[in-house]
Design a protein around this motif. Structure first.
Motif, PDB file in Angstrom:
ATOM      1  N   ASP A 176      29.865  69.658 145.913  1.00 22.83           N
ATOM      2  CA  ASP A 176      31.230  69.261 146.267  1.00 22.83           C
ATOM      3  C   ASP A 176      31.047  68.010 147.148  1.00 22.83           C
ATOM      4  N   GLY A 177      29.797  67.225 146.953  1.00 27.37           N
ATOM      5  CA  GLY A 177      29.767  65.817 147.559  1.00 27.37           C
ATOM      6  C   GLY A 177      28.261  65.500 147.755  1.00 27.37           C
ATOM      7  N   VAL A 178      28.111  64.385 148.421  1.00 29.01           N
ATOM      8  CA  VAL A 178      26.838  63.938 148.604  1.00 29.01           C
ATOM      9  C   VAL A 178      26.117  64.442 149.839  1.00 29.01           C
ATOM     10  N   TYR A 179      25.079  65.036 149.926  1.00 31.68           N
ATOM     11  CA  TYR A 179      24.584  65.626 151.210  1.00 31.68           C
ATOM     12  C   TYR A 179      23.578  64.843 151.774  1.00 31.68           C
ATOM     13  N   THR A 180      23.158  65.161 153.187  1.00 33.74           N
ATOM     14  CA  THR A 180      22.130  64.494 153.998  1.00 33.74           C
ATOM     15  C   THR A 180      20.770  64.575 153.172  1.00 33.74           C
ATOM     16  N   GLU A 187      18.122  74.043 154.458  1.00 30.65           N
ATOM     17  CA  GLU A 187      19.274  74.943 154.610  1.00 30.65           C
ATOM     18  C   GLU A 187      20.618  74.270 155.256  1.00 30.65           C
ATOM     19  N   ASN A 188      20.234  73.566 156.249  1.00 31.42           N
ATOM     20  CA  ASN A 188      21.452  73.158 156.957  1.00 31.42           C
ATOM     21  C   ASN A 188      21.704  71.613 156.846  1.00 31.42           C
ATOM     22  N   ALA A 189      21.672  71.071 155.456  1.00 31.29           N
ATOM     23  CA  ALA A 189      22.066  69.850 155.038  1.00 31.29           C
ATOM     24  C   ALA A 189      23.650  69.651 155.295  1.00 31.29           C
ATOM     25  N   ARG A 190      24.040  68.667 155.541  1.00 30.71           N
ATOM     26  CA  ARG A 190      25.381  68.446 155.653  1.00 30.71           C
ATOM     27  C   ARG A 190      25.956  67.619 154.491  1.00 30.71           C
ATOM     28  N   ARG A 191      27.307  67.772 154.228  1.00 27.79           N
ATOM     29  CA  ARG A 191      28.164  67.050 153.168  1.00 27.79           C
ATOM     30  C   ARG A 191      28.521  65.764 153.943  1.00 27.79           C
ATOM     31  N   LEU A 192      28.403  64.546 153.484  1.00 27.14           N
ATOM     32  CA  LEU A 192      28.920  63.580 153.880  1.00 27.14           C
ATOM     33  C   LEU A 192      30.298  62.837 153.634  1.00 27.14           C
ATOM     34  N   ASP A 193      31.246  62.526 154.494  1.00 28.97           N
ATOM     35  CA  ASP A 193      32.712  62.264 154.025  1.00 28.97           C
ATOM     36  C   ASP A 193      32.585  60.994 153.369  1.00 28.97           C
ATOM     37  N   LYS A 194      31.756  60.253 153.893  1.00 32.28           N
ATOM     38  CA  LYS A 194      31.694  58.536 153.239  1.00 32.28           C
ATOM     39  C   LYS A 194      30.313  58.237 153.281  1.00 32.28           C
ATOM     40  N   ILE A 195      29.982  57.363 152.574  1.00 30.11           N
ATOM     41  CA  ILE A 195      28.507  56.654 152.418  1.00 30.11           C
ATOM     42  C   ILE A 195      28.978  55.492 151.899  1.00 30.11           C
ATOM     43  N   THR A 196      28.015  54.272 152.090  1.00 35.43           N
ATOM     44  CA  THR A 196      28.066  52.910 151.446  1.00 35.43           C
ATOM     45  C   THR A 196      27.618  53.152 150.129  1.00 35.43           C
ATOM     46  N   PHE A 197      27.827  52.167 149.596  1.00 34.73           N
ATOM     47  CA  PHE A 197      27.213  51.678 148.283  1.00 34.73           C
ATOM     48  C   PHE A 197      25.758  51.746 148.126  1.00 34.73           C
ATOM     49  N   GLU A 198      25.402  50.880 149.154  1.00 39.24           N
ATOM     50  CA  GLU A 198      23.896  50.407 149.421  1.00 39.24           C
ATOM     51  C   GLU A 198      23.148  51.833 149.589  1.00 39.24           C
TER      52      GLU A 198
END
Lengths: 412, 412
Positions: A176-180, A187-198
């Protein structure tokens, strides 16, 4: 009214039922009035079935003919999705890579997109049709069918979005997205709302596996807003865009990436003369083998050691090339090691923060993990370590850089 | 050095092992120095698998998208055969219908070939390559993928032979030639060494099923010598050529053909006015339904009955059309009967022999078989009878016209 390119991967179109689910989703989007171009992969399992068939005939299949075979996988999916949409009263038309005219070079099985004709798609969009395009494939100047290599459907999606100047390119996946970092490791990795192209580029190239690196490159180059979403679950996903003014407020590190697919090759006792790096990497590159990390140490006794990493699949081929090169340039020996992994910390925030590297090395040292290679860029630091330490290294870095989330409920 | 086009059907390329057998065969031919163009069908079962997939999505699949899907069947085979040849040291290259440029009209699922570019194939042949072409498919002016309909691979083979002015077009099948009738019905049916295009045309159209009718039409039109052979068994097969001087010495009748796939449609009480036949058949033809036998009886009370046969698959559709037509032209009623068969005697010899028809009718009468429709041409006489009499009718005609052979050992 926006123009959106949507890409659905092999799992999302893995069965007749799933294709119908995708059709429902596309129908809903269409009902909102957006113009849609949909890129699909082969049904999951199909590409492997076709490759097995080819390998039963020829142990090392001819690349041109391989592309003729595997491209049929997406060709079936585009037509099935077009039918599913028509069945639901949505006008749609399917195109192979050759028909849209996704022009590529002639590097069969790993071709690169050179140009896309948008005329045909624009005419269909104007006529109110959903345009369905086969991912992963194209055609060269001579009319030969080419493929972009595994994961190439993402690249097709972004390239189409760029050619059409689409408002957004949505990549539907099974996450459901890109995670940390990989939630299977931490286990407690978080989904990022936003991330840069780089950042995404570094995450993808380093093995986050959510998006293909070339897709992110294209997206960054043409500034196509890219969104990673789950195919069958609602949610905002992760938006990947240009770095904005808010970047200073971002945490120092956005995520921890890792890659198990690389192998390390070392050519020792190389005479330290100008042009020697090219003599070593030129033939490797000419064989279409992608090189990732490259480290050359300071020389002593006028010789140096030259180390680099390639995909594990290319180890044998690369070693053969290096043995020839070593004989030519008078190097001492060639060595290879596949039992390594690369772990990286990534974040645009590290540009303005000192001490990130030392914090990383300390965290690894605290766990007794030996670092075999180090490579740095403006927004990432990568290390190569023994593969047995992978999970330990990622977990300790995730925690050292305060990336741990509280809840895991909203994750898949 | 001859130029030969060879066509292998779905059974001949039905597995990896069979594809390798075909490759061995092609390699042997190549070793004799002939230039070869090889046309292949989809692996047996594959086309049905693809159709089932489409029908799971859309009960009546969109024809354009159907062609996109089913054309992948041959696309896989061409590449596998090219690989199998390369594996055996024979240079080869594969082309889809779209790549060779087999230009067709846009009648999806039953397109007709309009033109073939031979430039690309000639260049490959000159370079010593075996050219492998996907049967059954083409491309229209707009670049849409088309298919020629079932059995269309034979047509592709002959059309390529005509375009290239090949010395012979060899159709490899699962029978060793053309027989006087179906050996499953008449045990002592004989293989014919030679048959004329005209006879073969009547045999094929009447259901001998060895060759597709359009293939024979093409072959006759462009005078391409056509040979039917067994894929995996040695033998001369049956050569199909223009009628030659020896025709007068041929027996009166060459063979007995039959067709179980037709259905009879009757429109009764049709006002007998000029143009009424067109009013009936125009809409049928416009719906791309092929009509075979047409019989119109003499009228009485200014009305007439109009009867024709179509493929059984088209009965429902044809009846719907006829019901509309009947209302428009004021005909009385529309009837259909699928429980019929057509049995025909074929032979160029009958041109110069009287009494062939009466001999046929007598043989049927002797067995108490009622004739429902009669239709004649210069070299054939067809009758429609109740399907339950099929075997009896064919056996008695085979015997009445002295076609019975002595030995059946060399048959398959």
């Amino acid at each position: 009214m926006a123009l959106i390119v949507q890409k659905f991967g092999g799992t999302s179109v893995g069965s007749v039922e799933r294709i119908c689910q995708v059709a429902e989703k596309v129908k809903d989007f269409r009902a909102r009035g957006d113009d849609l171009v949909v890129v699909v992969s082969a049904m999951s399992g199909e590409t492997n079935r076709l490759i097995d068939l080819a390998k039963a005939i020829q142990a090392e299949p001819d690349p041109r003919e391989m592309d003729v075979i595997v491209s049929t996988g997406e060709q079936v999916t585009i037509a099935l999705l077009a039918m599913a949409l028509k069945e639901r009263g949505v006008d749609a038309v399917s195109y192979t890579g050759s028909q849209v005219r996704i022009l590529t070079d002639s590097a069969h099985t790993k071709a690169r997109i050179q140009h896309i004709d948008d005329a045909r798609m624009r005419a269909d969009l104007s006529a109110g049709r959903v345009v369905i395009v086969a991912g992963f494939q194209g055609v060269d100047e001579q009319g030969n069918i080419t493929t972009l290599g595994r994961g190439g459907s993402d690249t097709t999606g972004v390239a189409l979005a760029a050619a059409l100047k689409a408002d957004e390119c949505q990549i539907y996946t099974d996450v459901d997205g890109v995670y940390t970092t990989d939630p299977r490791v931490v286990e407690n990795a978080r989904r990022l709302d936003k991330i840069t192209f780089e950042e995404m580029l570094e995450m993808a190239s380093l093995g986050s596996k959510v998006l293909q690196i070339r897709a992110v490159e294209f997206a960054g180059k043409y500034n196509v807003p890219l969104r990673v979403l789950h195919s069958f679950k609602e949610g905002p996903g992760t938006l990947i865009t240009l770095e904005d003014g808010a970047a200073m407020e971002q945490p120092v590190i956005s995520g921890i990436a890792f890659n198990r697919d690389e192998a390390k090759l070392t050519i020792r006792g190389v005479p330290d003369t100008p042009g020697v790096a090219f003599k070593i990497l030129g033939p490797v590159s000419a064989a279409n083998i992608e090189v990732d990390m490259i480290v050359q140490n300071v020389s002593h006794d006028n010789t140096t050691d030259f180390t680099f990493t390639v995909h594990r699949n290319d180890v044998r081929k690369t070693q053969d090339i290096l043995n020839q090169v070593a004989a030519q340039i008078g190097a001492r020996e060639v060595g290879g090691d596949s039992k390594i992994v690369k772990v990286s910390i990534v974040g645009v925030g590290m540009r303005s923060h000192a001490g990130v590297a030392s914090k990383m090395f300390q965290a690894l040292s605290d766990e007794g993990i030996n670092i075999q290679m180090i490579s740095t860029s403006e927004i990432k630091i990568s290390v190569v370590i023994d593969e047995k330490y992978l999970e330990l290294a990622v977990r300790s870095l995730h925690s050292a850089f305060e990336l741990d989330g509280d809840a895991t409920e909203d994750r898949l």
